[in-house]
Design an enzyme around this catalytic site. Structure first.
Site, short mmCIF file in Angstrom:
data_model
loop_
_atom_site.label_atom_id
_atom_site.label_comp_id
_atom_site.label_asym_id
_atom_site.label_seq_id
_atom_site.Cartn_x
_atom_site.Cartn_y
_atom_site.Cartn_z
N GLY A 69 -3.48 -1.33 -0.65
CA GLY A 69 -3.04 -2.07 -1.58
C GLY A 69 -1.97 -2.96 -0.67
CB THR A 70 0.02 -2.82 2.21
OG1 THR A 70 0.83 -1.68 1.78
CG2 THR A 70 0.82 -3.56 3.15
CB SER A 197 -4.00 1.26 -3.17
OG SER A 197 -3.92 2.13 -2.45
CG HIS A 199 -3.32 6.07 -1.03
ND1 HIS A 199 -2.00 6.70 -1.18
CD2 HIS A 199 -3.18 4.70 -1.04
CE1 HIS A 199 -1.17 5.83 -0.87
NE2 HIS A 199 -1.60 4.76 -0.90
CB THR A 235 -17.43 -2.88 11.59
OG1 THR A 235 -17.73 -3.78 12.67
CG2 THR A 235 -18.62 -1.89 11.01
CB CYS A 323 8.87 2.24 1.40
SG CYS A 323 7.35 2.06 0.81
N1 PLP Z 1 2.02 -1.75 -4.72
C1 PLP Z 1 2.53 -0.92 -5.40
C2 PLP Z 1 3.28 -1.20 -6.80
C3 PLP Z 1 2.63 0.40 -4.90
O1 PLP Z 1 3.17 1.42 -5.50
C4 PLP Z 1 2.06 0.42 -3.67
C5 PLP Z 1 2.15 1.82 -2.97
O2 PLP Z 1 3.00 2.78 -3.31
C6 PLP Z 1 1.62 -0.40 -2.63
C7 PLP Z 1 1.58 -1.73 -3.58
C8 PLP Z 1 0.80 -0.28 -1.38
O3 PLP Z 1 -0.45 0.24 -1.51
P1 PLP Z 1 -0.68 1.09 -0.12
O4 PLP Z 1 -0.37 2.29 -0.14
O5 PLP Z 1 -2.32 1.29 -0.49
O6 PLP Z 1 -0.64 0.18 1.24
#
Ligand code: PLP
Length: 379
Positions: A69-70, A197, A199, A235, A323
């Protein structure tokens, strides 16, 4: 153990792991290689991409595999802002994930972008009139989350997208938490770009995807061999892409039934906690809420204390954001809702999955009641 921290991460589904296995062993080719193993890898990647494209209601060429996601959020925000120079103004909300806020902060710091934060109400909902007033001729991007990870509040992304489009700009939606619960197609969200994302969906950590309309020019973050149509060099992680496509299909197949059932479990958890602990305060919107998230403030406790008490009683949950967990800072999301900083330190979030049972919820509510009472009696 009762695990109610699925908004942080969920286990990999066995079927997903099974589907990935051949691509980590016998069929290990590099999709760019010009031999039979490479061709097989390339076909597996193309197949995963087209299945994911179906989920997003996008063309396969509009799907970029990312490391999560990030990265998808960074690529959407920085990529659009730097690739589509309509201007140097970005609109977002104060309750976005750090991936969004820090990407935008980077654009402000290094590229001189101007940033407007749309106010949210006490439930965390974006104020549409304020948003309309903030959009400008030089607004290059609006970025909002479909569902908040700490409080579960849903945004009216289609209405936000319509305002963005009427102003001639584009919208990116962080659908990381919404995926698996809501329709995350570009059209349903009213978005030009959507990131998700793996996971949170039963695929592994370290894989995700960004769907972005092909008419958008995206400045890449990663330069190199030009994979992913130049949007993301490196890759490709074929096994993870295959796993993500299957996880998306499995979650989509069960989505409506799971959303209905988990909404009932979530409401049962809320009702049990509110009945047993009159001082408990639900955060976020009661009505516009992700099926999977119930978050509370427990006045007179500390969130960390309640979490420890819960873990001693076999229940795993979180203070809200993975976080922020462990940090002494009150959650910026709760502060943006107008929550008092001291009360914000008493936050506990329960996040459910399609596998959560009524017995889990009953036990979690009982453990919460005990843990909170033990802390408030001590005072
Ligand atoms: N955006 C939201 C709303 C999230 O809850 C999270 C992760 O908890 C992310 C982005 C980041 O995703 P990733 O953990 O795959 O980097």
């Amino acid at each position: 153990m009762i695990y109610l921290d699925h908004a942080a991460t969920s286990p990999v589904r066995p079927e997903v792991l099974q589907a990935m296995w051949p691509h980590l062993t016998g069929e290990f080719g590099n999709p760019s290689s010009h031999h039979a193993l490479g061709d097989a890898a390339s076909r597996a990647l193309a197949d995963a991409r087209s299945r994911l494209a179906g989920w997003f209601g996008a063309r396969p060429s509009e799907v970029t595999f990312t490391s999560g996601g990030t990265e998808g959020i960074n690529l959407a925000i920085k990529g659009i802002a730097l690739g589509q120079p309509r201007g140097r103004h970005i609109v977002t909300t104060p309750i976005e994930h750090e991936a969004t806020l820090e990407s935008i902060n980077f654009l402000r710091r290094v590229h001189g972008f101007d940033v407007s934060l749309v106010p949210v109400d006490a439930d965390g909902r974006v104020d549409l009139d304020s948003l309309a007033g903030l959009l400008r001729d030089d607004t290059t991007l609006v970025s909002v989350m479909a569902a908040n990870n700490e409080i579960g509040t849903l945004q009216e992304t289609a209405a936000i997208g319509a305002l963005a489009h009427a102003a001639g700009t584009v919208m990116h939606v962080d659908a990381v938490q919404a995926a698996g619960w809501l329709d995350v197609s570009l059209d349903a969200l009213g978005a030009d770009a959507v990131s998700i994302s793996g996971h949170k969906l039963g695929a592994p950590k370290g894989v995700g995807a960004l769907a972005a309309r092909s008419r958008l020019v995206l400045e890449p973050l990663l330069h190199g061999g030009g994979q992913e149509r130049g949007r993301r060099s490196g890759t490709e992680n074929v096994a993870a892409a295959v796993g993500l496509a299957l996880a998306a299909e499995l979650s989509e197949a069960g989505r409506e039934e799971a959303s209905e059932r988990v909404t009932m479990l979530r409401d049962d958890l809320i009702a049990r906690i509110e009945a047993a602990l009159p001082s408990a305060r639900l955060t976020g919107s009661r009505e516009h809420r992700l099926p999977s998230i119930a978050s509370f403030l427990f006045a007179g406790t500390s969130g960390e204390g309640v979490l420890l008490g819960l873990e001693e009683r076999g229940v795993v949950s979180s203070s809200g954001s993975a976080c922020a967990a462990g940090s002494d800072e009150p959650s910026p999301v709760l502060l943006a809702l107008g929550v008092d900083p001291l009360d914000a330190q008493t936050a506990v979030r329960f996040s459910l999955s399609p596998a959560t049972t009524a017995a889990d919820v009953e036990a979690a509510a009982a453990a919460t009641t005990e843990a909170v009472k033990a802390l408030t009696h001590l005072r």
